[in-house]
Design an enzyme around this catalytic site. Structure first.
Site, PDB file in Angstrom:
ATOM      1  N   ASN A 110       0.835  -1.210   0.000  1.00 51.30           N
ATOM      2  CA  ASN A 110       0.000   0.000   0.000  1.00 51.30           C
ATOM      3  C   ASN A 110       0.867   1.256   0.000  1.00 51.30           C
ATOM      4  O   ASN A 110       1.947   1.273   0.589  1.00 51.30           O
ATOM      5  CB  ASN A 110      -0.931  -0.004   1.215  1.00 51.30           C
ATOM      6  CG  ASN A 110      -1.852  -1.209   1.203  1.00 51.30           C
ATOM      7  OD1 ASN A 110      -2.005  -1.844   0.165  1.00 51.30           O
ATOM      8  ND2 ASN A 110      -2.449  -1.525   2.332  1.00 51.30           N
ATOM      9  N   VAL A 111       0.324   2.285  -0.617  1.00 53.52           N
ATOM     10  CA  VAL A 111       1.082   3.537  -0.748  1.00 53.52           C
ATOM     11  C   VAL A 111       0.480   4.625   0.134  1.00 53.52           C
ATOM     12  O   VAL A 111       0.843   5.782   0.037  1.00 53.52           O
ATOM     13  CB  VAL A 111       1.103   3.983  -2.243  1.00 53.52           C
ATOM     14  CG1 VAL A 111       1.863   2.993  -3.108  1.00 53.52           C
ATOM     15  CG2 VAL A 111      -0.323   4.187  -2.799  1.00 53.52           C
ATOM     16  N   ASP A 112      -0.460   4.236   1.026  1.00 53.43           N
ATOM     17  CA  ASP A 112      -1.277   5.227   1.744  1.00 53.43           C
ATOM     18  C   ASP A 112      -0.722   5.685   3.093  1.00 53.43           C
ATOM     19  O   ASP A 112      -1.244   6.629   3.695  1.00 53.43           O
ATOM     20  CB  ASP A 112      -2.712   4.684   1.932  1.00 53.43           C
ATOM     21  CG  ASP A 112      -2.763   3.316   2.624  1.00 53.43           C
ATOM     22  OD1 ASP A 112      -1.925   3.047   3.505  1.00 53.43           O
ATOM     23  OD2 ASP A 112      -3.668   2.521   2.276  1.00 53.43           O
ATOM     24  N   HIS A 127       5.909  -0.634  -2.709  1.00 54.54           N
ATOM     25  CA  HIS A 127       5.476   0.069  -3.922  1.00 54.54           C
ATOM     26  C   HIS A 127       5.517   1.578  -3.765  1.00 54.54           C
ATOM     27  O   HIS A 127       4.822   2.296  -4.480  1.00 54.54           O
ATOM     28  CB  HIS A 127       4.074  -0.415  -4.334  1.00 54.54           C
ATOM     29  CG  HIS A 127       4.037  -1.855  -4.743  1.00 54.54           C
ATOM     30  ND1 HIS A 127       2.874  -2.593  -4.850  1.00 54.54           N
ATOM     31  CD2 HIS A 127       5.044  -2.710  -5.092  1.00 54.54           C
ATOM     32  CE1 HIS A 127       3.170  -3.834  -5.232  1.00 54.54           C
ATOM     33  NE2 HIS A 127       4.461  -3.922  -5.374  1.00 54.54           N
ATOM     34  N   CYS A 135      10.865  14.447  -8.706  1.00 53.02           N
ATOM     35  CA  CYS A 135      11.136  15.153  -9.953  1.00 53.02           C
ATOM     36  C   CYS A 135      11.610  14.140 -10.995  1.00 53.02           C
ATOM     37  O   CYS A 135      12.504  13.339 -10.734  1.00 53.02           O
ATOM     38  CB  CYS A 135      12.218  16.207  -9.701  1.00 53.02           C
ATOM     39  SG  CYS A 135      12.739  17.015 -11.216  1.00 53.02           S
TER      40      CYS A 135
HETATM   41  C1  BJW Z   1      -9.904  -7.601   1.890  1.00 53.88           C
HETATM   42  C2  BJW Z   1     -10.838  -6.759   2.401  1.00 53.88           C
HETATM   43  C3  BJW Z   1     -10.857  -6.662   3.781  1.00 53.88           C
HETATM   44  C4  BJW Z   1     -11.067  -6.654   0.319  1.00 53.88           C
HETATM   45  N1  BJW Z   1     -10.005  -7.350   4.527  1.00 53.88           N
HETATM   46  N2  BJW Z   1      -9.042  -8.284   2.634  1.00 53.88           N
HETATM   47  C5  BJW Z   1       6.275 -12.751 -12.361  1.00 53.88           C
HETATM   48  C6  BJW Z   1       5.190 -13.349 -12.969  1.00 53.88           C
HETATM   49  C7  BJW Z   1       4.279 -12.593 -13.703  1.00 53.88           C
HETATM   50  C8  BJW Z   1       4.429 -11.220 -13.850  1.00 53.88           C
HETATM   51  C9  BJW Z   1       5.504 -10.624 -13.260  1.00 53.88           C
HETATM   52  C10 BJW Z   1       6.403 -11.380 -12.520  1.00 53.88           C
HETATM   53  N3  BJW Z   1       7.355 -10.540 -12.027  1.00 53.88           N
HETATM   54  C11 BJW Z   1       7.048  -9.276 -12.425  1.00 53.88           C
HETATM   55  C12 BJW Z   1       5.940  -9.296 -13.177  1.00 53.88           C
HETATM   56  C13 BJW Z   1       5.275  -8.121 -13.802  1.00 53.88           C
HETATM   57  C14 BJW Z   1       4.434  -7.320 -12.864  1.00 53.88           C
HETATM   58  C15 BJW Z   1       3.299  -8.187 -12.329  1.00 53.88           C
HETATM   59  O1  BJW Z   1       3.334  -8.738 -11.256  1.00 53.88           O
HETATM   60  N4  BJW Z   1       2.250  -8.295 -13.125  1.00 53.88           N
HETATM   61  C16 BJW Z   1       1.095  -9.093 -12.711  1.00 53.88           C
HETATM   62  C17 BJW Z   1      -0.172  -8.251 -12.859  1.00 53.88           C
HETATM   63  C18 BJW Z   1       1.066 -10.346 -13.513  1.00 53.88           C
HETATM   64  N5  BJW Z   1       5.216  -6.776 -11.766  1.00 53.88           N
HETATM   65  C19 BJW Z   1       5.880  -5.620 -11.901  1.00 53.88           C
HETATM   66  O2  BJW Z   1       5.868  -5.006 -12.947  1.00 53.88           O
HETATM   67  C20 BJW Z   1       6.691  -5.136 -10.719  1.00 53.88           C
HETATM   68  N6  BJW Z   1       7.998  -4.807 -11.162  1.00 53.88           N
HETATM   69  C21 BJW Z   1       8.924  -5.712 -11.424  1.00 53.88           C
HETATM   70  O3  BJW Z   1       8.785  -6.876 -11.193  1.00 53.88           O
HETATM   71  O4  BJW Z   1      10.055  -5.176 -11.951  1.00 53.88           O
HETATM   72  C22 BJW Z   1      11.093  -6.004 -12.428  1.00 53.88           C
HETATM   73  C23 BJW Z   1      12.220  -5.099 -12.860  1.00 53.88           C
HETATM   74  C24 BJW Z   1      13.485  -5.351 -12.383  1.00 53.88           C
HETATM   75  C25 BJW Z   1      14.519  -4.504 -12.790  1.00 53.88           C
HETATM   76  C26 BJW Z   1      14.279  -3.423 -13.622  1.00 53.88           C
HETATM   77  C27 BJW Z   1      12.988  -3.164 -14.062  1.00 53.88           C
HETATM   78  C28 BJW Z   1      11.956  -4.017 -13.686  1.00 53.88           C
HETATM   79  C29 BJW Z   1       6.120  -3.847 -10.167  1.00 53.88           C
HETATM   80  C30 BJW Z   1       4.776  -4.018  -9.571  1.00 53.88           C
HETATM   81  C31 BJW Z   1       4.260  -2.664  -9.116  1.00 53.88           C
HETATM   82  C32 BJW Z   1       2.810  -2.720  -8.725  1.00 53.88           C
HETATM   83  N7  BJW Z   1       2.340  -1.397  -8.571  1.00 53.88           N
HETATM   84  C33 BJW Z   1       0.960  -1.178  -8.152  1.00 53.88           C
HETATM   85  C34 BJW Z   1       0.642   0.310  -8.283  1.00 53.88           C
HETATM   86  C35 BJW Z   1       1.269   1.086  -7.127  1.00 53.88           C
HETATM   87  C36 BJW Z   1       0.844   2.520  -7.126  1.00 53.88           C
HETATM   88  C37 BJW Z   1      -0.652   2.675  -6.949  1.00 53.88           C
HETATM   89  O5  BJW Z   1      -1.207   2.323  -5.898  1.00 53.88           O
HETATM   90  O6  BJW Z   1      -1.265   3.163  -7.903  1.00 53.88           O
HETATM   91  O7  BJW Z   1       0.767  -1.635  -6.821  1.00 53.88           O
HETATM   92  S1  BJW Z   1      -0.202  -2.184  -9.081  1.00 53.88           S
HETATM   93  C38 BJW Z   1      -1.276  -2.516  -7.715  1.00 53.88           C
HETATM   94  O8  BJW Z   1      -1.272  -3.929  -7.392  1.00 53.88           O
HETATM   95  C39 BJW Z   1      -0.656  -1.788  -6.524  1.00 53.88           C
HETATM   96  C40 BJW Z   1      -0.857  -2.777  -5.428  1.00 53.88           C
HETATM   97  O9  BJW Z   1       0.069  -2.539  -4.385  1.00 53.88           O
HETATM   98  C41 BJW Z   1      -0.642  -4.098  -6.117  1.00 53.88           C
HETATM   99  C42 BJW Z   1      -1.246  -5.261  -5.396  1.00 53.88           C
HETATM  100  O10 BJW Z   1      -2.613  -5.111  -5.251  1.00 53.88           O
HETATM  101  P1  BJW Z   1      -3.313  -5.623  -3.928  1.00 53.88           P
HETATM  102  O11 BJW Z   1      -2.812  -4.855  -2.778  1.00 53.88           O
HETATM  103  O12 BJW Z   1      -3.209  -7.081  -3.845  1.00 53.88           O
HETATM  104  O13 BJW Z   1      -4.823  -5.129  -4.152  1.00 53.88           O
HETATM  105  P2  BJW Z   1      -6.006  -5.815  -4.966  1.00 53.88           P
HETATM  106  O14 BJW Z   1      -7.005  -4.756  -5.223  1.00 53.88           O
HETATM  107  O15 BJW Z   1      -5.501  -6.587  -6.111  1.00 53.88           O
HETATM  108  O16 BJW Z   1      -6.596  -6.896  -3.964  1.00 53.88           O
HETATM  109  C43 BJW Z   1      -7.259  -6.519  -2.778  1.00 53.88           C
HETATM  110  C44 BJW Z   1      -7.524  -7.796  -1.990  1.00 53.88           C
HETATM  111  O17 BJW Z   1      -8.103  -7.402  -0.748  1.00 53.88           O
HETATM  112  C45 BJW Z   1      -8.540  -8.740  -2.658  1.00 53.88           C
HETATM  113  O18 BJW Z   1      -8.012 -10.063  -2.626  1.00 53.88           O
HETATM  114  C46 BJW Z   1      -9.788  -8.638  -1.763  1.00 53.88           C
HETATM  115  O19 BJW Z   1     -10.501  -9.877  -1.661  1.00 53.88           O
HETATM  116  C47 BJW Z   1      -9.173  -8.282  -0.443  1.00 53.88           C
HETATM  117  N8  BJW Z   1     -10.037  -7.539   0.455  1.00 53.88           N
HETATM  118  N9  BJW Z   1     -11.565  -6.200   1.314  1.00 53.88           N
HETATM  119  C48 BJW Z   1      -9.114  -8.169   3.873  1.00 53.88           C
HETATM  120  N10 BJW Z   1     -11.786  -5.850   4.380  1.00 53.88           N
END
Ligand code: BJW
Length: 255
Positions: A110-112, A127, A135
């Site tokens: 989370n970024v919050d 993240h 910048c």
């Molecule tokens: C509840 C609830 C309640 C509801 N109680 N629970 C290997 C395999 C495949 C792909 C890749 C891999 N390695 C890398 C990749 C590519 C990519 C990736 O993973 N893609 C996938 C989509 C397939 N990863 C990247 O690109 C990463 N970078 C990287 O690997 O770089 C390599 C590199 C090396 C060297 C040079 C250059 C590159 C970077 C990933 C960055 C993700 N960024 C984001 C945006 C951040 C800014 C923003 O907030 O806008 O991060 S994307 C977004 O997803 C955000 C989140 O942190 C992240 C995860 O989401 P999260 O937190 O899981 O949220 P949700 O909404 O998905 O799920 C919520 C959950 O809560 C649900 O399950 C609900 O059921 C539950 N819930 N209410 C408890 N009350």
């Protein structure tokens, strides 16, 4: 006793028997603070946009105004939000473990900033943070931002573009954060995966990594995720309800 109670008791036993606890948190932990999760439908003006398409360097290069308006809208939502009982319980657990010579490290996607505002001291922002912008030319970071920017995209004092200091798809995670995460996954005795869809890597791999290093693993999520298959104990519920029950149980067990 319901299954839920039995699962909470099992989680309490696992955690009360440990001193080193790793936590991977995701957007679900902040859902009860009324911050929409990443994969929830977006609200209002943003309804027709897909977050996965806005959270990329390509989207920013294509339309910096749109992307920075979206992030500033979310930044202000985060500033208005308050930590919920799930955040507070994790901060409390850190205190419990510190008192017995252990630790709790929260690896948050989370970024919050809500874990820190709840009192968690050892938080690793995988993240980045939406509260800091940087910048695009010099890399200089800005934390004391105005309540609302005057222009979009906002500019640095030198006139270069500012962007949120978050990690977009295709960008590398901060090296120190990643190193801490590997260290936590390799050395914790219990690993909690809370409120994350467990689909975004490398964070989604930490649960498996912790398990391979011998940690007991617990997931808390209302829905099934890819991590559900990996963990020793999967608790279906909201973090704001389940975490306070677990931490109260741990406190009681250690009295
Ligand atoms: C509840 C609830 C309640 C509801 N109680 N629970 C290997 C395999 C495949 C792909 C890749 C891999 N390695 C890398 C990749 C590519 C990519 C990736 O993973 N893609 C996938 C989509 C397939 N990863 C990247 O690109 C990463 N970078 C990287 O690997 O770089 C390599 C590199 C090396 C060297 C040079 C250059 C590159 C970077 C990933 C960055 C993700 N960024 C984001 C945006 C951040 C800014 C923003 O907030 O806008 O991060 S994307 C977004 O997803 C955000 C989140 O942190 C992240 C995860 O989401 P999260 O937190 O899981 O949220 P949700 O909404 O998905 O799920 C919520 C959950 O809560 C649900 O399950 C609900 O059921 C539950 N819930 N209410 C408890 N009350």
């Amino acid at each position: 006793m319901t299954t839920g109670d039995a699962q909470i008791e099992r989680a309490v036993e696992m955690i009360a028997g440990a001193r080193r606890v790793g936590v991977l948190s995701g957007a679900g932990v902040s859902a009860e603070s009324r911050i929409p999760t990443f994969r929830d439908a977006m609200e209002g003006l943003w309804r027709s946009f897909d977050p996965q398409e806005l959270a990329t360097p390509e989207a920013f290069a294509r339309d910096p105004e749109r992307v920075t308006r979206w992030y500033d809208f979310r930044r202000r939502k985060c500033l208005d939000a308050q930590p919920n009982p799930g955040h507070l319980a994790l901060a409390d657990l850190e205190e419990v473990m510190r008192d017995r010579g252990g630790w709790v490290t929260v690896l948050t996607q989370n970024v919050d900033g809500l874990h820190q505002r709840a009192g968690s001291r050892d938080v690793v922002e995988l993240h980045g943070s939406i509260m800091t912008w940087r910048c695009c030319e010099s890399g200089r970071r800005f934390r004391d931002l105005p309540a609302q920017f005057e222009e979009y995209p906002p500019k640095s004092p030198e006139g270069a573009l500012l962007r949120p200091d978050v990690v977009w798809f295709g960008e590398a995670l901060p090296e120190t954060a990643l190193e801490r995460a590997y260290e936590v996954a390799a050395t914790c005795e219990v690993f909690l995966t809370v409120g994350t869809s467990s689909v975004v890597y490398p964070a989604a791999g930490f649960t498996q990594m912790a398990r391979e290093h011998g940690a007991s693993t617990i997931e808390i999520n209302p829905d099934e995720t890819p991590a559900s298959e990996v963990v020793d104990l999967s608790i279906r519920g909201r973090s704001g309800e389940v975490l306070p029950l677990i931490v109260a149980g741990v406190r009681k067990a250690l009295e």
